[in-house]
Scaffold this motif. Structure first.
Motif, short mmCIF file in Angstrom:
data_model
loop_
_atom_site.label_atom_id
_atom_site.label_comp_id
_atom_site.label_asym_id
_atom_site.label_seq_id
_atom_site.Cartn_x
_atom_site.Cartn_y
_atom_site.Cartn_z
N TYR A 228 0.84 -1.20 0.00
CA TYR A 228 0.00 0.00 0.00
C TYR A 228 0.88 1.26 0.00
O TYR A 228 0.66 2.19 -0.80
N VAL A 229 1.93 1.27 0.83
CA VAL A 229 2.80 2.46 0.91
C VAL A 229 3.55 2.66 -0.42
O VAL A 229 3.64 3.77 -0.93
N ILE A 230 4.01 1.56 -1.02
CA ILE A 230 4.70 1.66 -2.32
C ILE A 230 3.77 2.30 -3.35
O ILE A 230 4.12 3.26 -4.04
N ASN A 231 2.51 1.82 -3.39
CA ASN A 231 1.56 2.37 -4.37
C ASN A 231 1.20 3.82 -4.11
O ASN A 231 1.07 4.62 -5.03
N GLN A 232 1.06 4.17 -2.82
CA GLN A 232 0.66 5.54 -2.48
C GLN A 232 1.78 6.55 -2.77
O GLN A 232 1.52 7.73 -2.99
N THR A 233 3.04 6.08 -2.71
CA THR A 233 4.15 7.05 -2.79
C THR A 233 4.81 7.09 -4.17
O THR A 233 5.57 8.01 -4.46
N LYS A 234 4.51 6.09 -5.04
CA LYS A 234 5.38 5.93 -6.23
C LYS A 234 5.44 7.18 -7.10
O LYS A 234 6.47 7.47 -7.70
N ASN A 235 4.38 7.98 -7.16
CA ASN A 235 4.45 9.19 -8.01
C ASN A 235 4.59 10.46 -7.17
O ASN A 235 4.31 11.56 -7.65
N LYS A 236 4.96 10.28 -5.90
CA LYS A 236 5.09 11.47 -5.03
C LYS A 236 6.57 11.71 -4.77
O LYS A 236 7.37 10.77 -4.80
N PRO A 237 6.94 12.97 -4.47
CA PRO A 237 8.34 13.25 -4.13
C PRO A 237 8.73 12.52 -2.85
O PRO A 237 7.88 12.31 -1.98
#
Ligand code: 9M6
Length: 240
Positions: A228-237
């Protein structure tokens, strides 16, 4: 900083839990059995009973590429994300916002047949720790959850059996700088996650059922949460 009523307990528990989480499994005493392994994730438990109830301590170590310790702790601590990753959660309420890094939660978890439904009241505290092993390395982040009393929600009044838990999520970010001095991207970071938990089921439940629940739910929980964390952060700085 102004201290709140739980501060002494929070500070003591954080120091104690972080010290234990940082110890290797070999230094944590004997009796740890590796019971689940999946790639970089290793899960250990110790068989322990208190008053005939299974309270098996759990320690999991996982290394996940592409996310930082601050990001992992933020998604674990912040109530607005919890329903997205905590599959056994039936209901969650923030009973008290003690400070921006200390909350008190009431959670009811889905009933696991044949045990009766459980609820839990706990304080949750998120903290950044200096990386005393590697001075110029990234900071260490942790979230500690510990059961606490709530006069408004006394234990074992309704249909739920109150459980008691202590949980520590300790995250150490690692940066592998690119050779050519290029800016750091998600391909250059990984996070070593140590998750320790002791859950006292509160009332009697068959040891065989509880151990089967622990064996099934903990690996599922850690894999689902980290994905879940990988998916939530992948396009964020990156957030260090
Ligand atoms: O890390 S946290 O603080 C994250 C915030 O939610 C947390 C983790 C786990 C629990 C939890 C609560 C109840 C139960 C059982 C006990 C008897 C019947 C229900 C279990 C069993 C161990 C199994 C389990 C393991 C992992 C995830 C969910 N289920 C776990 C609560 C909080």
């Amino acid at each position: 900083a102004i201290q709140h009523r739980l501060w002494p307990e929070v500070d003591r528990l954080v120091k104690q839990q972080v010290a234990m989480a940082r110890m290797g499994i070999g230094e944590c005493g004997t009796g740890w059995q590796l019971f689940a392994e999946d790639g970089e994730m290793k899960m250990y438990r110790r068989e322990e009973e208190v008053d005939g109830m299974v309270v098996d301590p759990l320690k999991a170590v996982h290394v996940v590429k592409g996310i930082t310790g601050h990001e992992v702790c933020d998604y674990f601590f912040n109530p607005k994300y919890r329903y997205d990753w905590e599959t056994t959660l039936e209901h969650m309420t923030v009973l008290e916002t003690i400070s921006d890094d200390t909350l008190v939660f009431l959670q009811t978890h889905k009933r696991i047949w044949p045990a009766s439904q459980r609820d839990v009241v706990f304080w949750s505290h998120m903290r950044k720790l200096p990386n005393d092993q590697d001075r110029d390395g990234p900071d260490i982040w942790t979230v500690v959850n510990n059961s606490t009393e709530s006069p408004e929600h006394p234990a074992n009044v309704g249909k739920c059996v109150r459980i008691y838990l202590t949980v520590c999520l300790l995250c150490q970010t690692r940066v592998h700088p690119p050779k050519d001095g290029a800016p750091i991207t998600r391909n250059n970071v990984s996070c070593k996650i140590t998750y320790c938990s002791v859950v006292n089921p509160g009332g009697w439940a068959p040891a065989s059922v509880l151990r089967a629940v622990y064996k099934r739910e903990y690996p599922k929980f850690l894999k689902r949460f980290t994905s879940y964390v990988i998916n939530q952060t992948k396009n964020k700085p990156l957030m260090f």
